[in-house]
Design an enzyme around this catalytic site. Structure first.
Site, PDB file in Angstrom:
ATOM      1  N   SER A  36       0.819   2.105  -8.386  1.00 43.58           N
ATOM      2  CA  SER A  36       1.268   3.277  -7.629  1.00 43.58           C
ATOM      3  C   SER A  36       2.158   4.189  -8.479  1.00 43.58           C
ATOM      4  O   SER A  36       2.807   3.749  -9.426  1.00 43.58           O
ATOM      5  CB  SER A  36       2.047   2.823  -6.388  1.00 43.58           C
ATOM      6  OG  SER A  36       1.259   1.941  -5.624  1.00 43.58           O
TER       7      SER A  36
HETATM    8  N1  SAM Z   1       2.095  -2.377  -6.003  1.00 46.18           N
HETATM    9  C1  SAM Z   1       1.015  -2.530  -6.942  1.00 46.18           C
HETATM   10  C2  SAM Z   1       1.440  -2.243  -8.344  1.00 46.18           C
HETATM   11  O1  SAM Z   1       2.631  -1.979  -8.577  1.00 46.18           O
HETATM   12  O2  SAM Z   1       0.587  -2.304  -9.234  1.00 46.18           O
HETATM   13  C3  SAM Z   1      -0.125  -1.632  -6.572  1.00 46.18           C
HETATM   14  C4  SAM Z   1      -0.975  -2.219  -5.563  1.00 46.18           C
HETATM   15  S1  SAM Z   1      -2.534  -1.443  -5.351  1.00 46.18           S
HETATM   16  C5  SAM Z   1      -2.119   0.161  -4.806  1.00 46.18           C
HETATM   17  C6  SAM Z   1      -3.055  -2.298  -3.860  1.00 46.18           C
HETATM   18  C7  SAM Z   1      -3.442  -3.734  -4.091  1.00 46.18           C
HETATM   19  O3  SAM Z   1      -3.664  -4.338  -2.819  1.00 46.18           O
HETATM   20  C8  SAM Z   1      -4.736  -3.911  -4.864  1.00 46.18           C
HETATM   21  O4  SAM Z   1      -4.526  -4.716  -5.983  1.00 46.18           O
HETATM   22  C9  SAM Z   1      -5.683  -4.569  -3.862  1.00 46.18           C
HETATM   23  O5  SAM Z   1      -6.602  -5.466  -4.445  1.00 46.18           O
HETATM   24  C10 SAM Z   1      -4.684  -5.282  -2.967  1.00 46.18           C
HETATM   25  N2  SAM Z   1      -5.210  -5.647  -1.640  1.00 46.18           N
HETATM   26  C11 SAM Z   1      -5.997  -4.943  -0.796  1.00 46.18           C
HETATM   27  N3  SAM Z   1      -6.233  -5.640   0.326  1.00 46.18           N
HETATM   28  C12 SAM Z   1      -5.540  -6.817   0.198  1.00 46.18           C
HETATM   29  C13 SAM Z   1      -5.371  -7.952   1.027  1.00 46.18           C
HETATM   30  N4  SAM Z   1      -5.939  -8.073   2.245  1.00 46.18           N
HETATM   31  N5  SAM Z   1      -4.601  -8.965   0.571  1.00 46.18           N
HETATM   32  C14 SAM Z   1      -4.010  -8.911  -0.642  1.00 46.18           C
HETATM   33  N6  SAM Z   1      -4.144  -7.857  -1.479  1.00 46.18           N
HETATM   34  C15 SAM Z   1      -4.885  -6.815  -1.049  1.00 46.18           C
END
Ligand code: SAM
Length: 222
Positions: free
Chosen positions: A70
């Protein structure tokens, strides 16, 4: 990633300071602990190697598997909204690159973080271990179930977007706890902060954002 030289870890300090001053403090993020943590955590190590030179820019970056790290301002805003003091047990859904996990680990007692994509979780674990974080527990699973064995949590951070915040996660928030998440449809969402007081939930909105979808049993279908 098992060995990182102190020089690589400490590098980009000027860019980090500029990011904190111009993208966070100047736009109203006031929590000094968040500003300090984000001036310390080496964001470039969580970006793909070919994109390290863009790690401190005012934007999200791809991290593979169609996911993103993000934008710094969003990381700062979501983290500041939790009001962490250092004592909290925090649940994070969506480890992604592990960058926000590191920021929260600097500010709370313990972080439980769940990622559904094994490759991303493994990569994030390697970086965070190489940086010697010892207060992070990882899980590869569908985070929409939360982590019932470890509940209640003092704070919950959802870093992927859903139409509604899953009830399963709200139920795992402790008394006085705060939850922050992007909520809305696929194209645009609002950052929402929930606070649980005497078992009642209050809700406020912080502004528009755009996140990748929360995919799982209580989120979007794949
Ligand atoms: N905060 C993170 C960083 O600093 O890199 C960015 C996260 S990214 C915007 C969103 C993440 O949520 C992705 O890696 C995606 O695979 C994960 N995600 C989506 N659905 C999910 C779920 N049900 N459980 C766990 N992770 C999930």
């Amino acid at each position: 990633m098992s060995r990182l030289s102190p020089e690589i870890i400490r590098s980009h300090a000027g860019q980090r300071r500029k990011m904190v001053d111009e993208q966070l403090a100047a736009r109203g993020i006031k929590d000094l602990r968040v500003l300090e943590a984000m001036s310390q955590v080496p964001r470039h190590l969580f970006a793909q190697e070919s994109l390290r030179h863009r790690a401190y820019g005012d934007h999200p970056l791809p991290i593979g598997e169609n996911q993103t790290i993000s934008q710094p301002y969003i990381v700062g805003t979501m983290t500041a909204a939790l009001g962490l003091t250092g004592e909290e047990k925090v649940l994070e859904i969506g480890t992604g690159s592990g960058y926000q996990t590191a920021v929260v680990a600097e500010l709370a007692r313990q972080v439980f973080t769940i990622e559904r994509l094994n490759n991303l979780s493994r990569k994030a674990q390697k970086v965070l271990e190489a940086l010697h974080y010892t207060n992070i527990v990882f899980k590869m699973f569908d985070g929409t179930y939360g982590w019932p064995d470890q509940a209640p949590f003092d704070a919950i951070l959802i870093t992927a977007s859903a139409k509604e915040i899953p009830e399963s996660l709200v139920n795992q928030l402790g008394e006085g706890g705060k939850l922050t998440a992007p909520v809305g449809d696929a194209d645009e969402q609002k950052l929402v902060v929930l606070t649980k007081t005497k078992s009642r939930i209050s809700r406020r909105e912080l502004g528009a954002c755009k996140f990748v979808p929360l995919i799982g049993k209580y989120g979007w279908r794949e």
